[in-house]
Design an enzyme around this catalytic site. Structure first.
Site, PDB file in Angstrom:
ATOM      1  CG  HIS A 137      -1.817  -1.182   1.307  1.00  0.00           C
ATOM      2  ND1 HIS A 137      -3.155  -1.110   0.966  1.00  0.00           N
ATOM      3  CD2 HIS A 137      -1.594  -2.466   1.673  1.00  0.00           C
ATOM      4  CE1 HIS A 137      -3.711  -2.294   1.132  1.00  0.00           C
ATOM      5  NE2 HIS A 137      -2.784  -3.141   1.558  1.00  0.00           N
ATOM      6  CG  ASP A 195     -11.112   8.330   5.200  1.00  0.00           C
ATOM      7  OD1 ASP A 195     -11.549   9.257   5.895  1.00  0.00           O
ATOM      8  OD2 ASP A 195     -10.502   8.501   4.132  1.00  0.00           O
ATOM      9  CG  HIS A 207      -6.072   2.234  -0.543  1.00  0.00           C
ATOM     10  ND1 HIS A 207      -5.783   1.056   0.113  1.00  0.00           N
ATOM     11  CD2 HIS A 207      -6.711   3.015   0.367  1.00  0.00           C
ATOM     12  CE1 HIS A 207      -6.229   1.119   1.355  1.00  0.00           C
ATOM     13  NE2 HIS A 207      -6.796   2.300   1.538  1.00  0.00           N
ATOM     14  CD  GLU A 264     -19.739  -6.213  25.162  1.00  0.00           C
ATOM     15  OE1 GLU A 264     -20.708  -6.403  25.918  1.00  0.00           O
ATOM     16  OE2 GLU A 264     -19.790  -5.461  24.143  1.00  0.00           O
ATOM     17  CG  HIS A 324     -27.929 -12.925  27.174  1.00  0.00           C
ATOM     18  ND1 HIS A 324     -28.675 -12.374  26.155  1.00  0.00           N
ATOM     19  CD2 HIS A 324     -27.516 -11.889  27.941  1.00  0.00           C
ATOM     20  CE1 HIS A 324     -28.721 -11.068  26.298  1.00  0.00           C
ATOM     21  NE2 HIS A 324     -28.020 -10.739  27.367  1.00  0.00           N
TER      22      HIS A 324
END
Length: 687
Positions: A36, A165, A271, A422, A484
């Site tokens: 890149h 970004d 890129h 988390e 859960h």
């Protein structure tokens, strides 16, 4: 405010220095035929100003404790980092740049901690680098509050991070940057490469955030947009950031991806692919760079060399620390010990107390509570433990009496409330661990390990001592239902290389799991803990050492051995009950508790064979999917567990409904024994 050690240069001279980064990156990517180049070309001016004028480091000692930290969150632009490290004088010779992306080189496709000197964290999964940087800055703030004294700021450094970004699109950037604002991490400075391009093209089709407003809402100080190719503007913005006293800073730098490339600048073409020979030649001509690939003129090398200034800065800090140690010897010793990752001198006694306390428990106790009891022993004796939870402290039971919450007592605390974040928690803990000085642990429900799985994977990849406390580990949590109830999670976590997963059955196994996690320097651990109470199993003085081997014979058969029952966690007591019923039927069953398959698999072959003898049929029992058990039981073995999601009901009803019962274990054991007698099974492996 500037820390520059270089003579003043005009803009044209500084552009040459930035171009050294550009062309080392261009040449490295071209040699590899992959990579890149666009980000290094676009952010080279930012890197030149930061690294030469503000970044406090010593290339001759990349582990100097009070160095600044630098993170490339947009890690695909790794050649920018490698070029800067090489030019500054780190042990990264030009041959390594020529070997970019090659096997066993120090210049991997994305920066890797422990491989390249000067790389502070492994980045590449976008967004995690900025989250790691939040952890690095948090560690600095906490250590400064703990160890600094009047006239002795032995912890006084900054965390600089480059991001793009993609990092801001990833949700983890919200989790971590929101917390950075709450924590007031004023020594965190982020440079946002606002080039408007991602792999798919111009980002306005999918990314239109008002980034400045977003970060102001987090409580950050926001500068810009500035011209990311104007060295004066970059320097002014950095000076302003360094003056902040209560907020982290985001510098929004408008850049052109692939700056300098005549035909590909500002496009997605630059890129993630090499420029190609023709465009490389055109870029050399456009920027007046007349040097051969990887060739850097002597004057540019001299201007970049940070070794003399870095050595002087470290020497000044060493002198300060020597004076500090003379006046505050206990604090100095503790600082050195925790920075080195060594356990306290009292660790042997603490570990003995931990095990003795667990063995004294007789009542049925949930292993999440057993974990909290373990923390009551560990936290007061280990100042390096930094606890936390993703808004589930009262359920995970991750706080001890000696835990002091950061949001209540400030930076002298040893416990972090991460909120419902988390993934952010995992990545921040990685940053804390990478910084040095702490062993972070954090809790959530086991099912939500999915949210933070890639952060856990990065802990393992970077070999960081991070401890994940994952409670409510099965259908045994009951009425909260299948959303859960973890079913596939134990198997999925066991698949992560270098992550030790523990699922203990009682207080003693939980204590041993904590001891193993704390003592393990080369990787993380995940503790899967029950919500429901579990009975204590019989133990001897030798039990703790056997448990530490990951799997062991918990209860031997009094009859000739016909079957081995392997169980973990809440199902061990069911296996023990089944052993008794099988004996009444004349079937000799051995019960093996295997709290950690990962640790068991590392034992020598003789030990594994002694626990799981070849030729004896096996049954595995776990309130989870069977995926991680076939290597032990073989295709002719039996499994008692889950093959679907759970349901909402009280735990005893669920265990009966899904057939995770003593009666089903007995029936399954009978079946595998009968099949083995009538048709001898293929000899099983011991691992």
């Amino acid at each position: 405010m500037t820390q520059s050690h270089h003579p003043a240069l005009d803009a044209a001279q500084r552009r040459r220095l930035a171009n050294a980064i550009r062309f080392l990156a261009i040449d490295g990517v071209e040699a590899a035929k992959s990579g890149h180049p666009g980000m290094p070309m676009g952010m080279a001016d930012l890197a030149e100003v930061l690294w030469r004028d503000y970044y406090k480091h010593n290339p001759s000692n990349p582990k100097w404790p009070d160095r600044d930290r630098f993170v490339v969150s947009n890690g695909h632009g790794s050649m920018l980092h490698y070029a800067a490290l090489h030019l500054a004088g780190y042990d990264l010779p030009v041959q390594e740049l020529k070997n970019f992306r090659q096997l066993h080189s120090k210049t991997a496709g994305h920066p890797e901690f422990g491989i390249t000197p000067g790389v502070e964290t492994t980045t590449g999964p976008l967004g995690q680098g900025i989250a790691n940087a939040v952890g690095l800055a948090l560690a600095e703030k906490l250590l400064a509050a703990r160890y600094n004294k009047d006239g002795f700021n032995i912890v006084d450094h900054r965390t600089f991070v480059f991001l793009g970004d993609g990092c801001l699109m990833e949700g983890i950037s919200h989790e971590a940057c929101s917390l950075a604002g709450v924590f007031g991490l004023n020594k965190l400075v982020a440079y946002y490469d606002d080039n408007g391009i991602s792999i798919d093209g111009h980002v306005e089709g999918w990314f239109r955030d008002d980034t400045a407003a977003r970060f102001k809402a987090y409580g950050w100080h926001v500068i810009g947009p500035i011209d990311g190719h104007d060295v004066a503007a970059i320097a002014a913005a950095t000076q302003e950031a360094l003056a902040q006293r209560d907020k982290p800073t985001l510098i929004i730098a408008r850049t052109q991806i692939g700056w300098g490339s005549p035909n590909k600048v500002g496009t997605e073409e630059v890129h993630g692919a090499a420029l190609g020979a023709a465009e490389v030649a055109a870029t050399r001509a456009a920027l007046g760079w007349e040097h051969a690939p990887f060739e850097i003129p002597d004057d540019i090398r001299a201007a970049w060399d940070a070794r003399p200034a870095g050595a002087a800065k470290e020497a000044a800090w060493n002198a300060l620390f020597a004076d500090y140690a003379a006046k505050y010897p206990l604090e100095a010793d503790e600082f050195k010990r925790t920075q080195a990752g060594h356990l306290p001198k009292t660790w042997l006694k603490t570990a003995q107390d931990l095990i003795a306390g667990a063995r004294s428990v007789t009542a049925a106790v949930a292993t999440r509570k057993s974990s909290q009891v373990a923390l009551e022993t560990l936290v007061p004796q280990m100042p390096e433990l930094l606890g936390g939870s993703a808004d589930l402290t009262g359920s995970n039971l991750t706080a001890a009496k000696a835990s002091a919450s950061f949001h209540n007592v400030g930076a002298v605390g040893n416990y972090v409330s991460y909120g419902v974040r988390e993934f952010g928690m995992a990545a921040i803990m990685n940053g804390v661990a990478l910084h040095g000085g702490f062993i972070p642990y954090g809790g959530t429900f086991a099912v939500f390990s999915d949210y933070m799985r890639n952060g856990m994977r990065m802990s393992a990849l970077m070999k960081q001592r991070v401890i994940y406390v994952l409670t409510h580990d099965s259908i045994g949590l009951g009425e909260d239902g299948p959303t859960h109830q973890p079913v596939e999670h134990a198997a999925a976590l066991r698949c992560i290389p270098n992550l030790d997963v523990w699922r203990p059955c009682d207080a003693l196994e939980t204590a041993v799991a904590w001891k193993a996690a704390v003592e393990r320097h080369e990787g993380p651990a995940a503790l899967l803990l029950s919500r429901q109470n579990l009975p204590q199993q019989k133990s001897t003085d030798a039990s703790a050492d056997l448990i530490a081997r990951g799997g062991y014979v918990l209860s031997e058969s009094e009859l000739p051995l016909n079957v081995v029952i392997i169980a973990t966690g809440s199902e061990v007591s069911l296996a023990i009950a089944a052993q008794t019923q099988l004996a009444a039927l004349g079937i000799g069953a051995r019960v093996v508790s295997m709290p950690s398959t990962n640790v068991f698999d590392r034992q020598d072959a003789a030990y594994r064979a002694s626990v799981l003898p070849k030729g004896t049929p096996r049954v595995a029992v776990e309130a989870a999917t069977s995926d991680s058990w076939w290597k032990y039981i073989g295709t002719d073995g039996g499994f008692v567990g889950m093959s679907s999601f759970g349901e909402s009901a009280p735990a005893p009803v669920l265990y009966e409904h899904f057939g995770i019962t003593c009666a089903h274990i007995v029936k399954t054991a009978q079946a595998v024994v009968e099949a083995h007698v009538s048709t001898p099974a293929i000899e099983l492996s011991t691992n």
